[in-house]
Design an enzyme around this catalytic site. Structure first.
Site, PDB file in Angstrom:
ATOM      1  N   GLU A 407       4.853   2.235  -3.348  1.00 47.48           N
ATOM      2  CA  GLU A 407       4.011   1.172  -3.892  1.00 47.48           C
ATOM      3  C   GLU A 407       2.533   1.430  -3.628  1.00 47.48           C
ATOM      4  OE1 GLU A 407       7.075  -2.550  -4.005  1.00 47.48           O
ATOM      5  OE2 GLU A 407       6.209  -2.071  -2.056  1.00 47.48           O
ATOM      6  N   GLU A 483      15.216   0.751  -4.717  1.00 50.00           N
ATOM      7  CA  GLU A 483      15.477  -0.536  -4.075  1.00 50.00           C
ATOM      8  C   GLU A 483      16.234  -1.406  -5.073  1.00 50.00           C
ATOM      9  OE1 GLU A 483      12.009  -2.461  -2.482  1.00 50.00           O
ATOM     10  OE2 GLU A 483      11.208  -0.603  -1.628  1.00 50.00           O
TER      11      GLU A 483
END
Length: 970
Positions: A407, A483
């Site tokens: 991220e 994820e």
């Protein structure tokens, strides 16, 4: 000029990174233990005089190293998910910069000798400046990465003084926004290692495997030159020399390691060599020529007492639990783990995505303005982090993908890291999720994509990129969910549906549930009760609450129901009944879902139960099956006893045939159930329905039941006092019900509260008696709306059985699903033992029930509760046929359902469960509350991901269901 802790550089004075090894014949000493410590609220509160060897630190406090000072009363822990807990002004940090000065005095062991030596730091958050015997060595940033200094010329036999100043905030903090507790300190190993002349400066083990020939090729690069021996293979090679020989390959299922030794003129290092080859080809991620399916978890390093500091026992316990629950892969979110963890992955067998110590998520809140990964001034720091990960970990066969970080948006710095990694180690593909174009990666990775999108990706029909060339390239890449299945609180739901997609579409090669462990910090109430704290419990100005508690195991590493469900969903052997099977007891189909292993390491056992009672067990002969193959096996005639009636079930289990390093023989790997033909039940005794009659004190008596004549509420059953039953639609919202603030809403819990489902009001419109019925007509509705549930309770009695038929008809235009639909009631707290026939032994909800097997179960009411760190709906047992609550004398209550129902029993009502923030907020009362649900809404993964799938939603619609109540032992 900026101070060193604010400049963008990765540090000064440190040695180049090198491969880590656990042992050698060169001496080393650990500096772990009690150090002297002084805390300051700012980086400039104290001068550097503490670095002098003769400095008097007698007034300082003691601090254990490795450790973190925030957990020892110096400052406090703080949790944020993405927001930086300081003003975003890179590379500057606030004056309020907690700083810890550390001092440690150590002696060298006798016979240490002279010559080069290195001082090794395994991990320090977030910036450290180091002195030895008054001489400054340098400073470094990169909290989860190793740093070393040459110190041989400074060491003396006795009284060495190591001084370390650690700052909580630094320019490096902008690169470490990793959805975790901010916990400054020296949290990993500190050692001094002797480096004799001619010792290993660095080494790189290349051990590829050719799946066509079955041969492995070994080559070890080393500076300085030396020799490599592998006795089991009869190899004795010069470093740099290659040898090709027949070998057993390494995989997560069969992690074969060869013991070897690297010898240079000054040192001997043991090697553990695993032969395997990783490639992306034919649009798939392959190891040793085969597509692999990742049944993985993300894993932060965490301990509820010690924060980021984990000992070898905790690391091994993590991995043993993973292996026992069929997990075969770990993503090291979001930094390289302690290197001993990777040694264990090599030994026990897990695929690893090793992720760089890098996340800049907080810049997303600024529209990614100023993002360091797109600023060339930060490139040296980014490349330093990439080098320190790859060089330290390059010799682990378990690592099959390098990850650039997490991220971070996109930018030139990531491209520079990717280019360096590919040049240094072309044997491993690259992973990164944050760039949808996949320009710098070899796999297409996503987070929390919903089931429908995953299916489109599996078909290679995803939404196109604007760049045709990049779009074509991406469609040729394998797909991973780095994820998914956010394991926050009760859940995650929908795992079975994901797994079927992974099995159906070869491009979809699995994923990693977020995440392994709840990061609750162990705390005590003033009365000494243990609870686990989360964001906001330490007075943080900025925090993200219990979003830090989103694991498959609780903080104390006890498996949650989510882990038990995940184990069932991902089991590597499928056992299922065959419709119309030819065997006298039915036919079971066994499918081998391993990637590499056959089934020779497993034994298959059957058992047969009638009405939950065992009638026989034995061994099932299953033919050898290669990965992907199936066989149908006939079951023997069921061992029925005279007088058996009711449901009959076969259970077939696959268990380990022999002990392994992670479980003993007999450990259950997979199981399946199939119903046997129902046995004929005897004709029920004929009873005449009882007629209602008026009793003394404004009551109505119907069979064993005594009702309030005004409200129609049941008050006694055979003299046992009760409260209820009455309609219930509210549940204490789960974290997945609550949803995430940054995800598009409305989220279920917010809608339920908006409608008013947590404050329903009940109105009795009529209490009517007939020849053999008592009918109570009610309207159940929230305030401020015209929505309602018209509910009719129809009571009858035959013999000692009191039967309730519930009819629910909605009024109004309901905007969404209900949390639950059923009845609630309360009984005396003494009825503390629960028994039931149905799904168990653990909890299960519409989309989390794969692990619930049909059987007869018994446990105390207190054991039915699941202690989620933030209390919420829990403990429901699905598909219950009957349930009993009894006291120590065997007396109690029996409940039967038609159709099957969901059964929950707890010592506090739903209102108290809803209000609680921690487990210690729940105090047992003088009653046990029962929730008998006709249906529940699913769980989903909406705390950070998709919500409940349509088939698991509890839509508002007319419903009819029945319960029978009778007393026991009266």
């Amino acid at each position: 000029m900026l101070p060193y802790y604010e400049d963008r550089s990765p540090g000064s004075g440190v040695l180049p990174p090198r491969a880590w090894f656990a042992a050698s014949d060169a001496r080393r000493i650990s500096l772990h233990g009690t150090w002297r410590f002084r805390f300051a609220a700012t980086a400039t509160e104290h001068d550097d005089s503490f670095t002098r060897p003769d400095f008097d630190d007698s007034r300082w406090q003691n601090l254990l190293v490795p450790g973190t000072w925030a957990l020892k009363g110096h400052g406090a822990p703080a949790y944020t998910n993405t927001a930086y807990p300081f003003p975003v002004d890179p590379p500057r940090v606030p004056d309020e910069n907690p700083t810890g000065d550390h001092r440690h005095v150590f002696d060298l062991p006798d016979g240490w000798g002279e010559g080069p030596a290195v001082l090794h730091f395994g991990g320090v958050e977030s910036c450290a400046r180091v002195w030895l015997n008054g001489q400054e060595l340098g400073h470094f940033k990169g909290s989860r990465l190793p740093h070393e200094f040459e110190v041989g010329h400074l060491l003396r036999p006795r009284g060495n003084v190591l001084a370390v100043r650690v700052h909580q905030w630094s320019s490096g903090s902008y690169l470490e926004d990793q959805d975790q507790w901010w916990l400054p300190g020296i949290f990993r190993n500190v050692t001094v290692q002797r480096r004799p002349r001619g010792s290993v400066v660095d080494h790189f083990v290349h051990a590829g495997f050719d799946h066509v020939t079955g041969e492995g090729t070994l080559r070890v690069e080393c500076a300085p030159a030396g020799r490599v021996t592998v006795p089991e293979l009869g190899l004795d090679l010069a470093t740099g020399e290659s040898a090709t020989i027949s070998v057993r390959p390494w995989s997560s299922e069969e992690p074969h390691l060869y013991d070897g030794e690297l010898v240079t003129p000054g040192e001997r290092i043991p090697l553990r060599i695993g032969f395997r080859t990783v490639r992306v080809e034919d649009g798939l991620l392959k190891v040793n020529g085969r597509r692999i399916l990742l049944r993985g978890v993300n894993r932060h390093e965490f301990h509820p007492r010690y924060g980021r500091t984990l000992g070898p026992e905790a690391m091994r316990r993590d991995l043993v639990l993973m292996k026992r629950h069929n997990i075969n892969a770990v993503r090291t979110s979001h930094y390289p783990p302690h290197p001993a963890f990777l040694d264990l992955c090599d030994e026990l067998g897990l695929w690893v995505i090793d992720e760089c110590d890098l996340e800049t998520h907080g810049f997303g809140q600024q529209g990614w303005r100023g993002n360091p990964v797109d600023d060339e001034r930060w490139e040296p720091a980014l490349l330093d982090r990439a080098r320190r990960m790859v060089e330290r970990d390059k010799n682990h066969p378990s690592i099959v993908l390098w990850s650039l970080g997490n991220e971070c948006g996109t930018g030139r710095g990531l491209s520079a890291m990717a280019a360096w990694m590919r040049e240094r180690d072309p044997s491993r593909p690259l992973h990164y999720e944050g760039d949808r174009s996949c320009a710098d990666t070899d796999v297409y990775s996503r987070m929390y994509a919903g089931h429908a999108e995953v299916e489109r990706i599996g078909r290679r029909e995803e939404e196109p990129l604007t760049d045709p060339e990049l779009d074509t390239r991406r469609r040729q890449l394998p797909f991973l969910l780095c994820e998914y299945g956010h394991a926050m609180g009760n859940g995650p739901g929908g795992l079975s549906e994901y797994q079927r997609l992974f099995e159906r579409y070869e491009r979809c090669q699995g994923g990693f549930v977020w995440e392994w462990i709840d990061h609750g910090l162990r705390q005590l109430t003033p009365d000494g009760e243990v609870f686990h704290a989360y964001g906001g419990d330490f007075g943080e100005e900025l925090h993200d609450g219990n979003f830090v508690c989103d694991g498959l195991v609780f903080p104390d590493r006890v498996p949650s129901p989510g882990l038990v469900e995940f184990k069932k969903v991902i089991e590597p052997v499928r056992i299922e009944g065959v419709t119309g099977g030819a065997g006298p007891g039915g036919t079971v189909r066994i499918t081998n879902l391993h990637d590499f292993a056959g089934l020779g390491h497993l034994e298959f056992r059957w058992s047969y139960e009638v009405a939950g009672e065992g009638r026989g067990c034995g061994w099932l002969e299953v033919p050898p099956l290669a990965p992907g193959e199936s066989a149908e096996v006939e079951l023997t005639a069921p061992p029925v006893e005279e007088g058996d009636t009711g449901e009959a079930w076969w259970t077939v289990r696959a268990v380990l045939a022999e002990d392994t390093p992670w479980a003993d023989a007999g450990h259950e790997v997979a199981w399946g159930q199939l119903p046997a033909p129902a046995l004929p039940a005897p004709a029920p005794p004929e009873h005449v329905r009882a007629a209602p009659r008026r009793g003394e004190g404004n009551v109505i008596v119907l069979g064993p039941g005594t009702f309030d004549a005004g409200t129609g509420a049941l008050r006694y059953l055979d003299g046992v006092q009760l409260t209820g039953p009455r309609l219930e639609v509210w549940r204490a919202p789960t974290d997945n019900d609550e949803g995430a603030a940054w995800l598009p809403g409305p989220h279920p819990a917010a809608e339920w509260r908006r409608i008013g489902l947590h404050r329903m009001r009940h109105r009795v419109d009529a209490v009517e008696t007939g020849p053999d019925t008592l009918v109570v007509r009610t309207r159940v509705a929230p305030a401020a709306t015209d929505l309602a549930l018209r509910t009719v309770y129809r009571w009858t009695a035959e013999g000692g059985l009191l039967r309730l038929e519930v009819a629910v008809d909605p009024e109004g235009d309901w905007p969404g699903p209900l949390p639950r639909l059923g009845v609630r009631m309360a009984v005396c707290e003494s009825l503390g033992l629960a028994q039931w026939f149905g799904g168990g032994p653990g909890e299960g909800y519409p989309d989390t029930r794969a692990a619930a097997r049909v059987g007869r179960w018994s446990m105390p009411v207190d054991a039915l509760q699941t202690p989620y760190v933030r209390p919420q709906e829990n403990g429901a047992r699905p598909d219950v046929r009957w349930a009993e609550l009894t006291g120590s004398n065997g007396a109690g209550l029996r409940i039967e359902g038609d159709p099957h129902f969901s059964f929950t029993a707890r010592r506090w009502p739903v209102e108290e469960l809803t209000a609680a923030r921690h487990t210690t907020d729940l105090t047992p009362g003088d009653r046990i509350w029962l929730y008998l649900d006709h249906a529940q809404h699913g769980i989903g993964s909406g705390s950070c991901g998709p919500g409940v799938l349509p088939q698991h939603r509890l839509e508002v619609a007319p419903a009819r269901f029945t319960f029978g109540f009778s007393s026991l032992g009266q």
